[in-house]
Design a protein around this motif. Sequence first.
Motif, PDB file in Angstrom:
ATOM      1  N   SER A 388      -1.951  -2.066  -6.533  1.00 29.01           N
ATOM      2  CA  SER A 388      -1.146  -2.080  -5.315  1.00 29.01           C
ATOM      3  C   SER A 388      -1.269  -0.761  -4.563  1.00 29.01           C
ATOM      4  CB  SER A 388       0.320  -2.356  -5.662  1.00 29.01           C
ATOM      5  OG  SER A 388       0.458  -3.624  -6.250  1.00 29.01           O
ATOM      6  N   GLN A 420       4.278  -3.335   2.091  1.00 32.12           N
ATOM      7  CA  GLN A 420       4.552  -4.288   1.008  1.00 32.12           C
ATOM      8  C   GLN A 420       3.884  -3.837  -0.297  1.00 32.12           C
ATOM      9  OE1 GLN A 420       3.418  -8.320   1.896  1.00 32.12           O
ATOM     10  NE2 GLN A 420       3.858  -9.066  -0.149  1.00 32.12           N
ATOM     11  N   SER A 421       2.626  -3.392  -0.220  1.00 33.85           N
ATOM     12  CA  SER A 421       1.912  -2.915  -1.417  1.00 33.85           C
ATOM     13  C   SER A 421       2.561  -1.646  -1.970  1.00 33.85           C
ATOM     14  CB  SER A 421       0.444  -2.647  -1.084  1.00 33.85           C
ATOM     15  OG  SER A 421      -0.213  -3.831  -0.701  1.00 33.85           O
ATOM     16  N   ASP A 423       5.689  -0.876  -1.680  1.00 32.86           N
ATOM     17  CA  ASP A 423       6.947  -1.297  -2.318  1.00 32.86           C
ATOM     18  C   ASP A 423       6.686  -1.838  -3.721  1.00 32.86           C
ATOM     19  OD1 ASP A 423       8.466  -0.561  -0.158  1.00 32.86           O
ATOM     20  OD2 ASP A 423       8.462  -2.560   0.764  1.00 32.86           O
ATOM     21  N   GLU A 424       5.595  -2.599  -3.884  1.00 30.72           N
ATOM     22  CA  GLU A 424       5.244  -3.137  -5.206  1.00 30.72           C
ATOM     23  C   GLU A 424       4.943  -2.012  -6.189  1.00 30.72           C
ATOM     24  OE1 GLU A 424       1.976  -5.756  -4.606  1.00 30.72           O
ATOM     25  OE2 GLU A 424       3.124  -7.224  -3.449  1.00 30.72           O
ATOM     26  N   GLU A 425       4.297  -0.970  -5.700  1.00 32.51           N
ATOM     27  CA  GLU A 425       3.956   0.172  -6.556  1.00 32.51           C
ATOM     28  C   GLU A 425       5.151   1.097  -6.749  1.00 32.51           C
ATOM     29  OE1 GLU A 425       1.331   2.222  -9.006  1.00 32.51           O
ATOM     30  OE2 GLU A 425       1.008   0.317  -7.973  1.00 32.51           O
ATOM     31  N   GLN A 431       5.127   4.400   1.142  1.00 34.09           N
ATOM     32  CA  GLN A 431       6.148   3.696   1.927  1.00 34.09           C
ATOM     33  C   GLN A 431       6.408   4.433   3.240  1.00 34.09           C
ATOM     34  OE1 GLN A 431       9.462   3.552  -0.754  1.00 34.09           O
ATOM     35  NE2 GLN A 431       8.659   1.835  -1.941  1.00 34.09           N
TER      36      GLN A 431
END
Length: 476
Positions: A388, A420-421, A423-425, A431
């Motif tokens: 991510s 979004q990526s 946030d996943e990480e 961010q």
Amino acid sequence: MADDDLMPVVSFGSLMSEGITLSRRGQHDKALGCFNDALKLRAGDKHCLITRSKCFLKLGDTENSLKDAEASLQIDNTFYEGLYQKAETLYAMGDFEFALVFYHRGRRLRPDLHKFQLGIHKAEEAIINCIGNPSSVKLESKEELCFVSRQAESKKDNQKQQNKPKDQKDQKHTKKQSPKTEQQLLGQLYADKAYLEKLLKDEDLMQSSTRQGAKVMDLVLDGISYLNQRRDFWQQQKPIYAREYERKALRQSRARDKKQKPSDIARSIAKEMEDIELMLARGSAEQSCRKAERLLKKIQAWSENEVPNKYELIGNLHSCIGNAQLAMGQMEAALHSHKMDLECAREHTLPDAESRALDNIGHVYARIGKFQQAINTWEEKIPLAQSSLEKAWLFHEIGRCYLELDNAEVAQDYGEQSLQSADEEGDVEWQLHATVLVAQAQVKLKDYQSAILNFERALEKARLVPSETAQNGIIA
């Protein structure tokens, strides 16, 4: 892409990402600076310690590489990457026996990882190459080589000791190596030892002192003592019989077959690859490029039996040449080299190499202002992104290119995908970058209310990092 409106935010995640990218490009000295800064923000991070250890090892600084590997193991003694890195560093230092121990420990923890088994094989081979087979060596009876084996030498000394008068038995045994034997053991350092011993005869010099107050005699004696210790160490690690065996085996090997063995070729290639990366890291891009081109021609002439990973190496060398050409400002040549890397990777199904080549091609296009070509290249890389975090920066870079092309709507879309990526990480720094990109795209779309909200969110992220420069830039 440079952003005139906002200064780049420095955080642990961004420093790690930048350091890894620089290291992949062979710019290990710059990568080292990133890892140093990252550890200031998050001291004791075992993953960062290992990446910095690898960087030190590429630069030839085995001492600091070993320190970082050991520090990661102090944090987590079951950290298999730490075990592997310590083994690799010990192997590079020539401590093959200790390296073998840690390769075995790593294999017990992770038997599924083939690299530990490979490490065991190469360490065992190195030990055998150092020690040789003493039983197959027959030396001539010479005074200089009177210690055919340590047992025979010990027996001979005991017999001499018994035959000595009582007054001599009490004297300290100070047997001196013959000059020929000592020269064999010390090699090029023998001349240094002879020079220091010659200085001892200069009484006036020996009575003098340095500006710092140290006596010259003490310094000279320390130097001689150190060389004696090295002589004794090398005699223990590789005694004369082993050296004679190696010389004899080498002569026989050359007479039997002039071709190099695959293991010898692999070691030679690994050493040259390290030299190429080190030259580029030290700013000698032209020398690095020339050496890489020479090695490329040699590897292309070898068969796959001699070099099993031939095409992986060919692609890697095209990448090294491209990075050196980029450093020299030869943009078109760099682009051609990275495309050769990409062609080789696709022809031989090497996904990691393909991802690397697409990354480099995109950066070259971006550097010369061909943003659409950079976008097309990086969009090809998206399916190859493995994490991510990698997707976060990849979407961000593509979005930046679209912003440069005044396509704010698509830039906003990629900014949201980057967010979004991130946030996943759970990476605050990416961010922040993604939120700023979205806000800047919304400004160009004249969606000012949404842009203000996103700038406010970015300001909150900047305070978490923290970065006063970023905060001031967002407020402005």
